[in-house]
Design an enzyme around this catalytic site. Sequence first.
Site, short mmCIF file in Angstrom:
data_model
loop_
_atom_site.label_atom_id
_atom_site.label_comp_id
_atom_site.label_asym_id
_atom_site.label_seq_id
_atom_site.Cartn_x
_atom_site.Cartn_y
_atom_site.Cartn_z
N SER A 1 0.86 -1.20 0.00
CA SER A 1 0.00 0.00 0.00
C SER A 1 0.88 1.23 0.00
O SER A 1 1.99 1.23 0.58
CB SER A 1 -0.87 0.03 1.26
OG SER A 1 -1.54 1.27 1.35
N TYR B 1 -1.59 -1.03 10.38
CA TYR B 1 -1.77 -1.29 8.95
C TYR B 1 -0.60 -0.72 8.14
O TYR B 1 0.04 -1.43 7.35
CB TYR B 1 -3.09 -0.66 8.49
CG TYR B 1 -3.34 -0.78 7.00
CD1 TYR B 1 -3.79 -1.98 6.45
CD2 TYR B 1 -3.14 0.30 6.14
CE1 TYR B 1 -4.03 -2.09 5.09
CE2 TYR B 1 -3.37 0.19 4.78
CZ TYR B 1 -3.82 -1.01 4.26
OH TYR B 1 -4.05 -1.12 2.91
N1 LIG Z 1 -8.84 -0.52 -1.47
C1 LIG Z 1 -7.76 0.21 -1.45
O1 LIG Z 1 -7.81 1.37 -1.81
C2 LIG Z 1 -6.43 -0.39 -1.04
C3 LIG Z 1 -5.32 0.45 -1.01
C4 LIG Z 1 -4.09 -0.07 -0.67
C5 LIG Z 1 -3.97 -1.41 -0.38
N2 LIG Z 1 -5.07 -2.21 -0.40
C6 LIG Z 1 -4.88 -3.62 -0.07
O2 LIG Z 1 -5.64 -4.43 -0.93
C7 LIG Z 1 -5.90 -5.67 -0.26
C8 LIG Z 1 -7.38 -6.01 -0.41
O3 LIG Z 1 -8.15 -5.04 0.31
P1 LIG Z 1 -9.52 -4.43 -0.27
O4 LIG Z 1 -9.29 -3.00 -0.49
O5 LIG Z 1 -10.01 -5.27 -1.35
O6 LIG Z 1 -10.43 -4.51 1.02
P2 LIG Z 1 -11.60 -5.52 1.40
O7 LIG Z 1 -12.68 -5.43 0.42
O8 LIG Z 1 -11.88 -5.22 2.84
O9 LIG Z 1 -10.93 -6.94 1.26
C9 LIG Z 1 -10.11 -7.51 2.23
C10 LIG Z 1 -9.84 -8.91 1.78
O10 LIG Z 1 -8.99 -9.55 2.71
C11 LIG Z 1 -9.56 -10.79 3.07
N3 LIG Z 1 -9.26 -11.09 4.48
C12 LIG Z 1 -9.36 -10.26 5.55
N4 LIG Z 1 -9.04 -10.92 6.67
C13 LIG Z 1 -8.73 -12.19 6.29
C14 LIG Z 1 -8.33 -13.35 6.99
N5 LIG Z 1 -8.18 -13.37 8.35
N6 LIG Z 1 -8.09 -14.48 6.30
C15 LIG Z 1 -8.26 -14.49 4.97
N7 LIG Z 1 -8.64 -13.43 4.24
C16 LIG Z 1 -8.87 -12.29 4.91
C17 LIG Z 1 -11.06 -10.64 2.86
O11 LIG Z 1 -11.63 -11.91 2.60
P3 LIG Z 1 -13.08 -12.38 3.13
O12 LIG Z 1 -13.77 -11.17 3.74
O13 LIG Z 1 -13.77 -12.86 1.90
O14 LIG Z 1 -12.80 -13.43 4.12
C18 LIG Z 1 -11.11 -9.74 1.66
O15 LIG Z 1 -11.07 -10.47 0.47
C19 LIG Z 1 -5.46 -5.51 1.17
O16 LIG Z 1 -4.19 -6.09 1.36
C20 LIG Z 1 -5.37 -4.00 1.32
O17 LIG Z 1 -4.47 -3.61 2.30
C21 LIG Z 1 -6.31 -1.72 -0.70
#
Ligand SMILES: NC(=O)c1ccc[n+]([C@@H]2O[C@H](COP(=O)([O-])OP(=O)(O)OC[C@H]3O[C@@H](n4cnc5c(N)ncnc54)[C@H](OP(=O)(O)O)[C@@H]3O)[C@@H](O)[C@H]2O)c1
Length: 260
Positions: free
Chosen positions: A149, A163
């Site tokens: 990130s 985080y």
């Molecule tokens: N959205 C952004 O703008 C952004 C920016 C920078 C980085 N990121 C990174 O992108 C990645 C995905 O995040 P997102 O934005 O898509 O948010 P999200 O919609 O909240 O997704 C989080 C994902 O992580 C999984 N997860 C959470 N806890 C878990 C656990 N204990 N075991 C297995 N899976 C788990 C969830 O799976 P389930 O709920 O299906 O179990 C879900 O698929 C993360 O690493 C986040 O830090 C996102």
Amino acid sequence: MSNPFDLAGKTALVTGGAQGLGRMIAEGLMGAGARVVITSRSAEKAAEAAKEISTTGMCIGLGADLSTPQAAVDLAKEFRKIVGDELHVLVNNAGQSWGANIDDFPDEAWGNVLAVNLQMPFTLVREFLPELEKAGHAEDPARILNIGSIAGATALRLRAYSYSSSKAAIHQLTRDLAGDLVKRNITANAILPGYFPTGMTAHLRDAEEEVNPKLLKTIPMKRMGKPDEIAALAVFLSCKSSAYITGAAIPMDGGIVGCG
Ligand SMILES: NC(=O)c1ccc[n+]([C@@H]2O[C@H](COP(=O)([O-])OP(=O)(O)OC[C@H]3O[C@@H](n4cnc5c(N)ncnc54)[C@H](OP(=O)(O)O)[C@@H]3O)[C@@H](O)[C@H]2O)c1
């Protein structure tokens, strides 16, 4: 000339691929021809999402709560049993966040965030080394894509202390892995997303999906990233055309880090 972004014949595993950024990436990899395995904490949710994604190719959904090393070990065992002994692309995407004011930031906001965002990506790499090694070749190595990130690359002051620290750490872990695995025909790169429309950024959008104007002011391109854009970067980093890239940390953030 053959398609330089073709992933036909490759297998990819995307943790947390049933929703959000992971799903965008899974759909992109599938669109490029890969067979894709996605995980969710809920096996039913993974299966349902896999069914929806499968319209463009073959997708398998597996349940895995990746907050303990045992779960990562079990996921690798299940993959071997159901999918096979080759893994071309491991996308460590599953992640959690926790935001609170510094005075109230609780101790419990550290353990799970570090486990899911940092330790389990390492454990998965360790457990999948035989499958990655089998899939990789000097001309077209196996790939580790760690979803970091920009919060781990610059001080965004999100009040998400565990985080952002976990993300800075996974950028470093990516470089360590790249150096140690290059001889084994495995590359490791980190994608550093800025703001994308997922559950993690829901608090930054209103009911009509309009992005908070205060946030937009901080993004040089004045918008969030699009699903196709993050998917395309993941496809590029998974295909033969990017074989010569390892140890990189690539922001996709509308210029927040690069123009800062
Ligand atoms: N959205 C952004 O703008 C952004 C920016 C920078 C980085 N990121 C990174 O992108 C990645 C995905 O995040 P997102 O934005 O898509 O948010 P999200 O919609 O909240 O997704 C989080 C994902 O992580 C999984 N997860 C959470 N806890 C878990 C656990 N204990 N075991 C297995 N899976 C788990 C969830 O799976 P389930 O709920 O299906 O179990 C879900 O698929 C993360 O690493 C986040 O830090 C996102």
